[in-house]
Design a protein around this motif. Structure first.
Motif, short mmCIF file in Angstrom:
data_model
loop_
_atom_site.label_atom_id
_atom_site.label_comp_id
_atom_site.label_asym_id
_atom_site.label_seq_id
_atom_site.Cartn_x
_atom_site.Cartn_y
_atom_site.Cartn_z
N ARG A 21 38.34 46.97 46.29
CA ARG A 21 38.24 45.66 45.64
C ARG A 21 36.82 45.39 45.16
O ARG A 21 36.60 44.88 44.07
CB ARG A 21 38.71 44.57 46.62
CG ARG A 21 38.33 43.13 46.30
CD ARG A 21 39.03 42.62 45.06
NE ARG A 21 38.68 41.27 44.73
CZ ARG A 21 37.72 40.93 43.86
NH1 ARG A 21 36.98 41.85 43.29
NH2 ARG A 21 37.50 39.67 43.57
N HIS A 22 35.85 45.75 45.97
CA HIS A 22 34.43 45.53 45.64
C HIS A 22 34.02 46.25 44.36
O HIS A 22 33.14 45.79 43.64
CB HIS A 22 33.56 45.99 46.81
CG HIS A 22 32.11 45.85 46.56
ND1 HIS A 22 31.45 44.63 46.56
CD2 HIS A 22 31.17 46.78 46.28
CE1 HIS A 22 30.18 44.82 46.29
NE2 HIS A 22 29.97 46.11 46.13
N VAL A 25 36.68 45.05 38.70
CA VAL A 25 36.39 43.77 38.03
C VAL A 25 37.56 42.83 38.24
O VAL A 25 38.69 43.25 38.54
CB VAL A 25 36.12 43.97 36.52
CG1 VAL A 25 34.90 44.85 36.30
CG2 VAL A 25 37.34 44.54 35.81
N ASP A 26 37.32 41.53 38.08
CA ASP A 26 38.39 40.54 38.20
C ASP A 26 39.52 40.88 37.24
O ASP A 26 39.30 41.35 36.12
CB ASP A 26 37.85 39.14 37.88
CG ASP A 26 36.94 38.62 38.98
OD1 ASP A 26 36.94 39.21 40.08
OD2 ASP A 26 36.25 37.61 38.74
N ASP A 27 40.73 40.64 37.69
CA ASP A 27 41.97 40.87 36.94
C ASP A 27 42.33 42.35 36.76
O ASP A 27 43.31 42.66 36.09
CB ASP A 27 41.96 40.16 35.58
CG ASP A 27 42.02 38.65 35.72
OD1 ASP A 27 42.66 38.18 36.68
OD2 ASP A 27 41.43 37.96 34.88
N ASP A 69 46.16 39.71 44.38
CA ASP A 69 47.37 38.93 44.17
C ASP A 69 48.50 39.88 43.81
O ASP A 69 48.28 40.92 43.18
CB ASP A 69 47.18 37.92 43.02
CG ASP A 69 46.21 36.81 43.40
OD1 ASP A 69 46.22 36.38 44.57
OD2 ASP A 69 45.44 36.38 42.52
N ARG A 127 46.84 42.52 41.44
CA ARG A 127 45.73 42.12 40.57
C ARG A 127 44.57 41.64 41.44
O ARG A 127 44.77 40.93 42.42
CB ARG A 127 46.17 40.99 39.65
CG ARG A 127 45.05 40.48 38.73
CD ARG A 127 45.53 39.41 37.76
NE ARG A 127 46.41 40.02 36.77
CZ ARG A 127 47.70 39.71 36.60
NH1 ARG A 127 48.26 38.78 37.33
NH2 ARG A 127 48.44 40.32 35.70
N VAL A 128 43.37 42.05 41.06
CA VAL A 128 42.18 41.60 41.78
C VAL A 128 42.08 40.09 41.61
O VAL A 128 42.13 39.55 40.51
CB VAL A 128 40.90 42.28 41.24
CG1 VAL A 128 39.66 41.70 41.89
CG2 VAL A 128 40.98 43.78 41.48
N ARG A 129 41.97 39.41 42.75
CA ARG A 129 41.87 37.95 42.77
C ARG A 129 40.47 37.55 42.29
O ARG A 129 39.47 38.11 42.71
CB ARG A 129 42.11 37.42 44.18
CG ARG A 129 42.23 35.93 44.26
CD ARG A 129 42.55 35.45 45.67
NE ARG A 129 43.74 36.10 46.21
CZ ARG A 129 43.80 36.64 47.43
NH1 ARG A 129 42.76 36.60 48.24
NH2 ARG A 129 44.91 37.22 47.84
N GLN A 130 40.42 36.55 41.43
CA GLN A 130 39.11 36.06 40.94
C GLN A 130 38.43 35.21 41.96
O GLN A 130 39.00 34.56 42.76
CB GLN A 130 39.31 35.24 39.66
CG GLN A 130 39.81 36.10 38.52
CD GLN A 130 39.90 35.29 37.23
OE1 GLN A 130 39.56 34.11 37.16
NE2 GLN A 130 40.35 35.94 36.18
#
Length: 130
Positions: A21-22, A25-27, A69, A127-130
């Motif tokens: 996750r780190h 990028v977002d989304d 998410d 999806r990566v959470r913002q």
């Protein structure tokens, strides 16, 4: 991320997902595929490699906790290919011969493998959470 998480305990699963996750990028989307809790063999009690097989709820829980998410999570059967059947049959044969097992044990195990249901995978897109 395919067939990695079931080799780890839950804390290690979370750490692996947080590291991934780190670096995203977002989304960004992450596809995760693991052995299902409906996998034909279940969780072998004598196999120390596998720490967990996953229901859709199990997979969703650990990935959401790591900061993603849910887009979709589901289970699906994976019919064995001819290559998988030949490979596993050869592997069983070599293991039994190395152990000097009786022929009836060898053929019994091969028949048992061939009679088992399809492999089942649990997979999801997150999806990566913002």
């Amino acid at each position: 991320l395919s067939n990695v998480l079931h080799f780890q305990h839950q804390n290690d699963q979370l750490e692996t997902l947080r590291v991934i996750r780190h670096h995203l990028v977002d989304d960004a989307l992450l596809h995760v595929r693991v052995h299902s809790s409906k996998h034909y063999g279940g969780l072998p009690k004598d196999d120390l490699r596998f720490k967990q097989f996953f229901s859709p709820e199990d997979l969703e829980k650990v990935v959401v906790e790591a900061g993603f998410d849910v887009v979709v999570v589901q289970e699906e059967p994976e019919p064995r290919t001819a290559f998988q059947t030949a490979f596993i049959t050869e592997w069983i044969t070599r293991v039994h011969r190395a152990r000097r097992a009786a022929e009836h044990e060898l053929y019994g195990r091969i028949a048992e493998y061939l009679a088992e249901g399809p492999l089942v995978a649990t997979w999801g897109v997150f999806r990566v959470r913002q």
